[in-house]
Each structure stands twice: as C-alpha cells, then as structure tokens.
Design a protein around this motif. Structure first.
Motif, short mmCIF file in Angstrom:
data_model
loop_
_atom_site.label_atom_id
_atom_site.label_comp_id
_atom_site.label_asym_id
_atom_site.label_seq_id
_atom_site.Cartn_x
_atom_site.Cartn_y
_atom_site.Cartn_z
N CYS A 183 -2.37 -37.56 -32.28
CA CYS A 183 -2.98 -37.99 -31.03
C CYS A 183 -4.37 -37.38 -30.84
CB CYS A 183 -2.10 -37.62 -29.84
SG CYS A 183 -0.51 -38.45 -29.83
N LEU A 184 -5.31 -38.15 -30.29
CA LEU A 184 -6.63 -37.63 -29.95
C LEU A 184 -6.52 -36.78 -28.69
CD1 LEU A 184 -8.86 -40.80 -30.52
CD2 LEU A 184 -8.64 -38.80 -32.01
N ILE A 185 -7.34 -35.74 -28.62
CA ILE A 185 -7.34 -34.86 -27.45
C ILE A 185 -8.65 -35.05 -26.71
CG2 ILE A 185 -7.18 -32.48 -26.64
CD1 ILE A 185 -5.70 -31.76 -29.17
N TYR A 186 -8.55 -35.34 -25.41
CA TYR A 186 -9.73 -35.48 -24.56
C TYR A 186 -9.77 -34.33 -23.55
CZ TYR A 186 -10.29 -40.18 -26.46
OH TYR A 186 -10.48 -41.24 -27.30
N TYR A 187 -10.92 -34.21 -22.90
CA TYR A 187 -11.08 -33.09 -21.97
C TYR A 187 -10.04 -33.11 -20.86
CZ TYR A 187 -12.96 -29.92 -18.50
OH TYR A 187 -13.10 -28.91 -17.59
N GLN A 188 -9.67 -34.29 -20.39
CA GLN A 188 -8.69 -34.37 -19.32
C GLN A 188 -7.34 -33.77 -19.74
OE1 GLN A 188 -8.51 -38.60 -18.68
NE2 GLN A 188 -6.88 -38.91 -20.19
N ASP A 189 -7.13 -33.62 -21.05
CA ASP A 189 -5.88 -33.06 -21.55
C ASP A 189 -5.81 -31.54 -21.39
OD1 ASP A 189 -4.85 -35.54 -22.40
OD2 ASP A 189 -6.05 -35.44 -24.23
N HIS A 190 -6.88 -30.93 -20.90
CA HIS A 190 -6.83 -29.47 -20.73
C HIS A 190 -5.71 -29.06 -19.76
CE1 HIS A 190 -9.41 -30.47 -17.23
NE2 HIS A 190 -8.89 -29.40 -16.68
N LYS A 191 -5.33 -29.98 -18.88
CA LYS A 191 -4.23 -29.69 -17.95
C LYS A 191 -2.89 -29.60 -18.67
CE LYS A 191 -6.67 -32.02 -14.19
NZ LYS A 191 -6.65 -33.16 -13.22
N LYS A 192 -2.79 -30.25 -19.83
CA LYS A 192 -1.55 -30.23 -20.61
C LYS A 192 -1.48 -29.00 -21.53
CE LYS A 192 -1.50 -35.31 -20.87
NZ LYS A 192 -1.53 -36.48 -21.79
N LEU A 193 -2.61 -28.28 -21.64
CA LEU A 193 -2.68 -27.13 -22.55
C LEU A 193 -3.09 -25.88 -21.77
CD1 LEU A 193 -4.65 -28.87 -25.47
CD2 LEU A 193 -2.18 -28.40 -25.40
N LEU B 157 -20.86 -30.20 -18.77
CA LEU B 157 -21.08 -30.49 -20.18
C LEU B 157 -20.55 -29.35 -21.05
CD1 LEU B 157 -22.34 -32.08 -22.53
CD2 LEU B 157 -24.50 -30.89 -22.06
N ALA B 158 -20.85 -28.11 -20.67
CA ALA B 158 -20.39 -26.96 -21.44
C ALA B 158 -18.87 -26.88 -21.48
CB ALA B 158 -20.98 -25.68 -20.86
N ARG B 159 -18.24 -27.17 -20.36
CA ARG B 159 -16.77 -27.12 -20.32
C ARG B 159 -16.17 -28.15 -21.28
NH1 ARG B 159 -14.33 -24.27 -16.20
NH2 ARG B 159 -15.67 -23.51 -14.50
N VAL B 160 -16.72 -29.35 -21.26
CA VAL B 160 -16.22 -30.40 -22.16
C VAL B 160 -16.44 -30.01 -23.61
CG1 VAL B 160 -16.46 -32.82 -22.85
CG2 VAL B 160 -16.54 -32.21 -20.42
N GLU B 161 -17.65 -29.54 -23.93
CA GLU B 161 -17.96 -29.14 -25.31
C GLU B 161 -17.02 -28.06 -25.80
OE1 GLU B 161 -22.57 -29.40 -26.30
OE2 GLU B 161 -22.20 -28.32 -24.44
N LEU B 162 -16.85 -27.01 -25.02
CA LEU B 162 -16.02 -25.89 -25.45
C LEU B 162 -14.58 -26.34 -25.72
CD1 LEU B 162 -17.29 -23.04 -23.09
CD2 LEU B 162 -17.61 -23.21 -25.57
N PHE B 163 -14.05 -27.17 -24.83
CA PHE B 163 -12.67 -27.62 -25.01
C PHE B 163 -12.52 -28.50 -26.25
CE2 PHE B 163 -9.09 -30.51 -24.27
CZ PHE B 163 -8.08 -29.59 -24.02
N ILE B 164 -13.42 -29.47 -26.41
CA ILE B 164 -13.33 -30.41 -27.55
C ILE B 164 -13.55 -29.68 -28.87
CG2 ILE B 164 -14.36 -32.43 -28.64
CD1 ILE B 164 -12.67 -33.06 -26.17
N PHE B 165 -14.59 -28.86 -28.96
CA PHE B 165 -14.87 -28.15 -30.21
C PHE B 165 -13.75 -27.16 -30.54
CE2 PHE B 165 -19.16 -29.79 -29.92
CZ PHE B 165 -19.57 -29.85 -31.24
N PHE B 166 -13.30 -26.40 -29.55
CA PHE B 166 -12.29 -25.38 -29.79
C PHE B 166 -10.98 -26.01 -30.25
CE2 PHE B 166 -8.95 -22.39 -28.37
CZ PHE B 166 -9.36 -21.25 -29.04
N THR B 167 -10.51 -27.05 -29.57
CA THR B 167 -9.25 -27.67 -29.96
C THR B 167 -9.37 -28.38 -31.31
OG1 THR B 167 -9.80 -29.62 -28.60
CG2 THR B 167 -8.37 -27.95 -27.61
#
Length: 493
Positions: A336-346, A441-451
């Motif tokens: 499954c692809l992970i999007y920023y909105q998925d941070h609530k699931k992690l 923007l930074a929040r989205v980048e950090l989550f996407i790159f890190f995961t």
C-alpha cells in the motif's frame, strides 16, 4: 610629540569611559545580564564561540529573560517554554519585527519574507501562504512529487548495496528538488553544476549564520567589511543563489503562461501583472529572487538536517527503529502507498518524527525578532527596537516540560494508551506572527521521506564502528557531524 600621544590616549580613555557609562545607564531599562564592556558589550561572557549549553548557563545565572549586549546592540534572550510562549504568542504583534542587522541588510536588502518588515513582509507572507495552497500543499498533488523524490532517494541508497554511505548530499539534493519543483516547476539532476553551486552556497550561508565572523560583521561593520574573511564568501554565496533564481525567472518570462500558472514563479509573475497599477505594490523581480533564495535556505537545509539526524538516530537506536518497522508493516504491509494523512494510523512513527525534531532541533536558537514597541514582560521593561532571541532549543529541552529532555524518547509524544499526543511545548516551527511559512510542507516531507526510507531499509552502523557522534556541528543550523551508515534492504520491501 609625547604630549600629543598622551593627549590622544587620555582622550581615548575618556571616550571609552563615557561609552561604558552610557551603556550602564541604558542597561537599567533591560533585564539582568552580563556587564556590558566598551566595544564588545556582553560578548565576553560567551568567549570565542557559542556552544550548545551557552544559553542554558546564562539562563541559570541571570534568569529565563536575560540581556546580552552584542557590542552596541541590546539583545534580550527568552529561555524556556513559559518565557518564549509569553513573548511569541501573548505578545505576538509586539515581537513580530525582524532585526535589521548589518549582515541582514547586506544579504536581504529589506526584501523577501523572512527578514523583511512592514508592508513588504505582510504582502509577501500572505502571497506565499496562498500560493503554496494553490500549488497543492496539503493535497495529494504535491505529495505525489514528494513521493517521487523520496523514491529517487531510496534508489540512490539502494545503489550502495548495503555498503557504508554518507547520506548528507543525496538527502540535500532530494529536498532541494522538492523546493525546485514548487518554485521552478522542475527538478535538477545531481550532475547539474549550477544546481550544485546553489546547494553549496545555501549550505555555506547556513554555516556562516550565527558564527563568530557573522557576529563580528554585525558588531564592527566599519572594520570587518574592509578586511578579507568569511563574510566575503557569504555575500558571494548570496549572489550565487540570487543569480540562479534570476536565471530561472528569465526562462519563465520567455515561456510565460499567465492563464495556467504551474509553479511559484508563474504565480508571482501573474501577481506582478495584476498589481502593476497599484502604487503600494511590493511585487517586483528583486523581491521574487529574494523569496526564492529564502525558500531554499529555509526549506531545504532544515528538512535535510532533520532527515540526517533521523537516520543517525535510527542507526544508534535499533530498538526504536524496529518498532517503526513493525508498525508500518502491521498497518500497511509492503504494497500500500502511504500518504501524509496516514500519519494518524502510525502514532509511534509520528511520535518518533516529532521526537527527532525535538531532541535534535535544527537551529542553535531561533530566528531573531525585534520589538515593534515598548513591552512590559514578567516585570521587565523591554524598549522598542530591542533584538529578541527566542531560544527555541531551550523550549524543546525544557526540563519543566519534558520527562527526559536530554534523552531521545518518542514516549514524549504518546499517551498511556500509545496514541499520538500533540504537545503545546513543541515549537520546532516557531510561533506567533512569524511562525514558519513552510511548516506544513516540512511536515509532509518529513513523514513521506522517513516512512519511505524506513520501509525500504534497516539502517545500521558500519562494521567495526561501535558508535557515531551525536554532538552537532554548530552554525545557523546544527547538523550532525559527517558520518556513514549502511542502508540494508529489507526483504519485505
């Protein structure tokens, strides 16, 4: 001849004495702090350079609000959560100015967003926020481009085949390309010489900021500007960044599509066209070039530095890394692809990202402010025009707010049931009227790159290496010391 020399010496002593007495007289208006000496002010208390614990030591001696004269410049430092909160939030309007120091004037020329004031600042800050939303910030459109850059970084790491690699340059290139897509509508190859000159220029400016040469330039400009030194290279770096921006601007003007803007430059040129008959408009090409330089300076180095710390901390805390791996696999598997909105699931992964930002804050202090009027705060009178340093690092390490402030502990952001817990004390992006424009923007980048990276690799210390330094290099930002680690591909990836 001797009597002339004696007279000049006596005159100099008198002038220094008068200057010293003047500073003592002015000091009565300010919070307590080191005794300001002639010429150097209170800088004697710092010594030859600022260290990570300089502010902590000064706050313990003089209090959470203290005064430090930088030569002739009165400076008030806010230390700890309560003092910073009162200054930046309760007195948001009063503390919304930016200091116009000598280096800031030379670098920004009162343009752009970060260090400008008044109408120029308000107009460009509002425009930047609106334009970032139009470009899809917070939507899956921009996330798609961020995920592309994250995948490019994964492929770059994979090419090392599990051998030791230095992640700093690949990370910086990837984050810079996110800014490039937003600003220019295109990404650049790592082999592009002009792009690499831009990356190096921005990196040098970050190192120069907050350094002793920069403090000397601001304190004694009449002397330093006539001498060779790092300030010359810093100003040259500013021109490299500005020239790169102007070059891309000319390309956009040649292929201008005002009816269908695709990036920040397109939207800005459209705004210039709309506002050309308004006498109070501040939209012009020089302001645009400055904004672009600031996007790269503020939006690339900071996020890249955080990601460098992220990988280093994962390699040195394998137990925490394994928990992140398990949570991602349990929730998303390997397909499954992970999007920023998925941070609530992690929640645990989200807590780890926040704890990386908290425990290894990317700035030495926080970007300085300046009082717009006289302020009375906690019994102290702070005159208009005073330079304010909100010590955000002291907030994120405040022992009164965090259970184990000096320890890397994701539980700071988890409740008793393991759910993510937002913290009022988490001021990594600042607060008040000057809160970071690129926070989302930074929040989205950090989550996407890190995961993306943690899903693909297990990060380990190289064979024979028992530990890596966690002491940061000091400058305007505080990146880790150069290091190498191994990105071991995960079977599930």
């Amino acid at each position: 001849m001797l009597w002339i020399q004696a007279f000049l010496i006596a005159l100099l002593v008198c002038l220094l004495t008068l200057h010293f007495l003047k500073q003592l007289w002015m000091r009565r208006h300010y919070p307590p702090g080191p005794l300001p000496l002639p010429v150097i002010g209170g800088l004697w208390r710092i010594g030859l350079g600022v260290s990570l614990d300089t502010s902590t030591k000064l706050a313990k001696q003089y209090g959470k609000i203290y005064n430090l004269w930088a030569g002739p410049i009165p400076t008030v430092v806010l230390s700890g959560f309560q003092a910073v909160k009162e200054g930046l939030i309760n007195h948001s309007d009063d503390f919304s100015g930016r200091p116009e120091t000598n280096f800031v004037k030379a670098m920004c020329q009162e343009r752009g967003i970060i260090f400008s004031n008044g109408h120029n600042w308000k107009q460009h800050r509002r425009f930047a926020l609106v334009t970032l939303r139009k470009l899809g910030l917070g939507k899956k459109g921009i996330e798609h481009r961020i995920k592309e850059e994250a995948q490019q970084l994964v492929e770059t790491f994979a090419q090392a085949n599990g051998q030791p690699l230095d992640p700093s340059l690949p990370i910086t290139n990837s984050i810079c390309n996110v800014i490039s897509v937003l600003t220019f509508g295109q990404r650049f190859s790592p082999e592009d010489e002009d792009f690499q000159k831009l990356v190096k220029a921005i990196a040098f400016l970050q190192k120069f900021g907050g350094s002793v040469p920069q403090i000397l330039y601001d304190t004694f400009p009449w002397l330093v500007k006539h001498l060779p030194g790092l300030h010359t290279k810093a100003l040259s770096s500013v021109e490299i960044a500005r020239s790169f921006a102007k070059k891309e601007l000319e390309k956009h003007k040649e292929h201008q599509t005002l009816h269908d803007p695709q990036d920040f430059i397109d939207f800005y040129l459209l705004e210039m066209e709309k506002a050309k008959n308004y006498p109070n408009s501040t939209y012009d090409e020089e302001n645009l070039a400055q904004c672009i330089m600031e996007f790269f300076a503020a939006g690339s180095e900071t996020t890249a530095t955080t990601l460098q710390w992220a990988l280093l901390l994962m390699a040195t805390h394998p137990d925490i890394q394994e928990k992140v791996h398990k949570e991602i696999e349990d929730v998303f598997g390997s397909s499954c692809l992970i999007y920023y909105q998925d941070h609530k699931k992690l929640p645990y992964t989200n807590a780890v990202i926040h704890e990386i930002q908290r425990s290894n804050y990317v700035f030495l202090f926080g970007v300085p402010r300046q009082t717009e009027k006289d302020v009375n705060m906690q019994g102290f009178h702070i005159p208009k025009g005073t330079l304010i340093i909100p010590d955000l690092r002291s907030v994120l390490l405040d022992p009164e707010q965090w259970e184990t402030p000096e320890k890397f502990n994701p539980n700071h952001f988890l409740d008793m049931d393991g759910r993510f817990m937002a913290r009022e004390e988490f001021l990594a992006f600042g607060a008040g009227d000057r809160v970071c424009v690129g926070e989302q923007l930074a929040r989205v980048e950090l989550f996407i790159f890190f995961t993306s990276l943690l899903r693909a690799f297990t990060f380990q210390l190289p064979a024979g290496v028992k530990e890596l330094s966690l002491v940061p290099a000091l400058g305007a930002t505080t990146p880790p010391q150069p290091y190498k680690l191994c990105a071991i591909p995960r079977c599930s990836a």
